[in-house]
Design an enzyme around this catalytic site. Structure first.
Site, PDB file in Angstrom:
ATOM      1  N   THR A   1       0.699  -1.140   0.015  1.00  0.00           N
ATOM      2  CA  THR A   1       0.088   0.100   0.043  1.00  0.00           C
ATOM      3  C   THR A   1       0.944   1.225   0.090  1.00  0.00           C
ATOM      4  O   THR A   1       0.298   2.265  -0.057  1.00  0.00           O
ATOM      5  CB  THR A   1      -1.087   0.121   1.219  1.00  0.00           C
ATOM      6  OG1 THR A   1      -0.143   0.007   2.339  1.00  0.00           O
ATOM      7  CG2 THR A   1      -2.072  -0.991   1.131  1.00  0.00           C
TER       8      THR A   1
ATOM      9  N   VAL B   1       8.597  -7.225   5.305  1.00  0.00           N
ATOM     10  CA  VAL B   1       9.246  -7.346   6.709  1.00  0.00           C
ATOM     11  C   VAL B   1       8.649  -8.592   7.585  1.00  0.00           C
ATOM     12  O   VAL B   1       8.807  -8.933   8.701  1.00  0.00           O
ATOM     13  CB  VAL B   1       9.001  -6.136   7.617  1.00  0.00           C
ATOM     14  CG1 VAL B   1       9.816  -4.971   7.327  1.00  0.00           C
ATOM     15  CG2 VAL B   1       7.458  -5.832   8.087  1.00  0.00           C
TER      16      VAL B   1
ATOM     17  N   ALA C   1       4.144   1.209  15.731  1.00  0.00           N
ATOM     18  CA  ALA C   1       2.939   2.245  15.408  1.00  0.00           C
ATOM     19  C   ALA C   1       1.828   1.115  15.843  1.00  0.00           C
ATOM     20  O   ALA C   1       1.432   0.292  15.187  1.00  0.00           O
ATOM     21  CB  ALA C   1       3.095   2.301  13.982  1.00  0.00           C
TER      22      ALA C   1
ATOM     23  N   TYR D   1      -6.889  -6.371  11.596  1.00  0.00           N
ATOM     24  CA  TYR D   1      -5.930  -5.358  12.085  1.00  0.00           C
ATOM     25  C   TYR D   1      -5.856  -5.088  13.584  1.00  0.00           C
ATOM     26  O   TYR D   1      -4.883  -4.996  14.156  1.00  0.00           O
ATOM     27  CB  TYR D   1      -6.539  -4.268  11.235  1.00  0.00           C
ATOM     28  CG  TYR D   1      -5.669  -2.670  11.528  1.00  0.00           C
ATOM     29  CD1 TYR D   1      -4.466  -2.728  10.951  1.00  0.00           C
ATOM     30  CD2 TYR D   1      -6.055  -1.690  12.288  1.00  0.00           C
ATOM     31  CE1 TYR D   1      -3.726  -1.684  11.027  1.00  0.00           C
ATOM     32  CE2 TYR D   1      -5.265  -0.520  12.431  1.00  0.00           C
ATOM     33  CZ  TYR D   1      -4.409  -0.337  12.090  1.00  0.00           C
ATOM     34  OH  TYR D   1      -3.505   0.607  11.912  1.00  0.00           O
TER      35      TYR D   1
END
Ligand code: UDP
Length: 309
Positions: free
Chosen positions: A35, A57, A114, A145
């Site tokens: 994204t 990652v 984050a 999420y």
């Protein structure tokens, strides 16, 4: 400092990269471009202190040389994106956090995660302080999420407690600004693009659900302060001005001078009814509070969307 930013080509990652370069640090941006976009960082290549590594990652990651900080920002972040990429979202929050923590441990670097206001789910406490444990549906569409980020927080705290690593966890509330993708499906880009094209603004449900919008430069300032603090537990960073979605739609319509109508569409499953950060901790410990008003921030964002249309 030499700083690694995963998700460095994304909306927040690219603003952080720009910020740390402007402070005289060296920055490595890592991104698999799921994204993220190269155009977000194309201007940064003129700096000799900037490097980009295209890499996922969730696999083993390695970086040559020293690192002082690892900022883990890689993840799809809009409800539409994580509905399109549910498994990569779970993997980057879980496996990606593990890999980024492992790298930070190896380099003796500070690790900054984050995290998100989504760890609070559809909250039954408003505003949300860091001490609130949340109300998340693990098996709903947003669960990919929310639960990935909750796992990421648990993993980060385990590395802190077990390996005595310095860690920071920022719980980011709705943030907006230049470089959001026009098509990422979130309220601010949707309303701006609809308003600029004089198309109807699509408010989901009645529009009385609330969000608290933080301009990206305020968020970056808060993250910088958190990184340089000694707080190893989560800290909310967001703007406590709580607005209904209808109010946000009307404000964008006013600022664009658009003639768009407002229409209503079905409310997505598990859409949080309220969201507002309690920022007492950031205020007292980081001496941080947001400075950019809604009208100022939205005007800059509207300009950006106009230029990139
Ligand atoms: N929303 C809306 N119209 C849109 C996009 C979003 O009314 O075109 C609503 C959405 O249902 C939610 C709020 O705006 O209540 C914020 O949604 P967004 O996707 O920006 O972020 P979220 O806070 O849900 O992660």
């Amino acid at each position: 400092m030499r700083v690694l930013i995963t998700g460095g080509a994304g909306f927040l990652g690219s603003h952080l990269a720009e910020h740390f370069l402007s402070q005289g640090h060296k920055v490595i941006a890592m991104d698999n471009l799921l994204t993220g976009r190269m155009e977000n960082i194309s201007a940064l290549f003129k700096s000799r202190d900037f490097e980009f590594v295209k890499c996922d990652v969730t696999n083993y990651i390695s970086v040559r040389g020293k690192l002082d900080a690892v900022l883990h920002f890689a993840s799809p972040a809009s409800p539409i994106d994580y509905a399109h990429f549910p498994i990569p979202t779970l993997k980057v929050g879980a496996l990606g956090t593990h890999k980024a923590l492992g790298l930070a441990k190896d380099k003796k670097a500070v690790f900054l995660l984050a995290s998100t206001s989504e760890v609070y789910g559809d909250p039954d406490v408003n505003p949300q302080p860091e001490t609130y444990w949340g109300n998340v549906n693990p098996i709903g569409p947003r669960g990919v999420y929310d639960e990935a980020k909750r796992f990421a927080e648990a993993m980060t705290m385990a590395y802190h407690r077990f390996h005595r690593m310095p860690v920071r966890i920022v719980r980011i509330f709705n943030t907006y600004g230049p470089r959001m993708r026009k098509e990422d499906g979130r309220a601010v880009p949707n309303f701006i693009m609809q308003a600029l094209k004089n198309r109807p603004l699509t408010v989901y449900g009645k529009g009385n659900q609330t969000r608290s919008l933080c301009y990206v430069s305020d968020l970056v300032e808060g993250i910088d302060k958190l990184l340089h603090s000694d707080i190893n537990t989560p800290v909310n960073i967001g703007n406590p001005r709580e607005l209904t979605i209808l109010k946000i739609a009307r404000t964008i319509r006013k600022l664009t001078g658009s003639k768009s109508r407002i229409i209503h569409k079905p409310l997505p499953v598990d859409d949080p009814q309220v969201r507002r950060p309690d920022i007492a901790l950031a205020k007292s410990r980081l001496k941080w509070s947001p400075q950019v008003s809604l009208d100022q921030g939205l005007s800059k964002t509207i300009d950006h969307f106009k230029r990139s249309q």
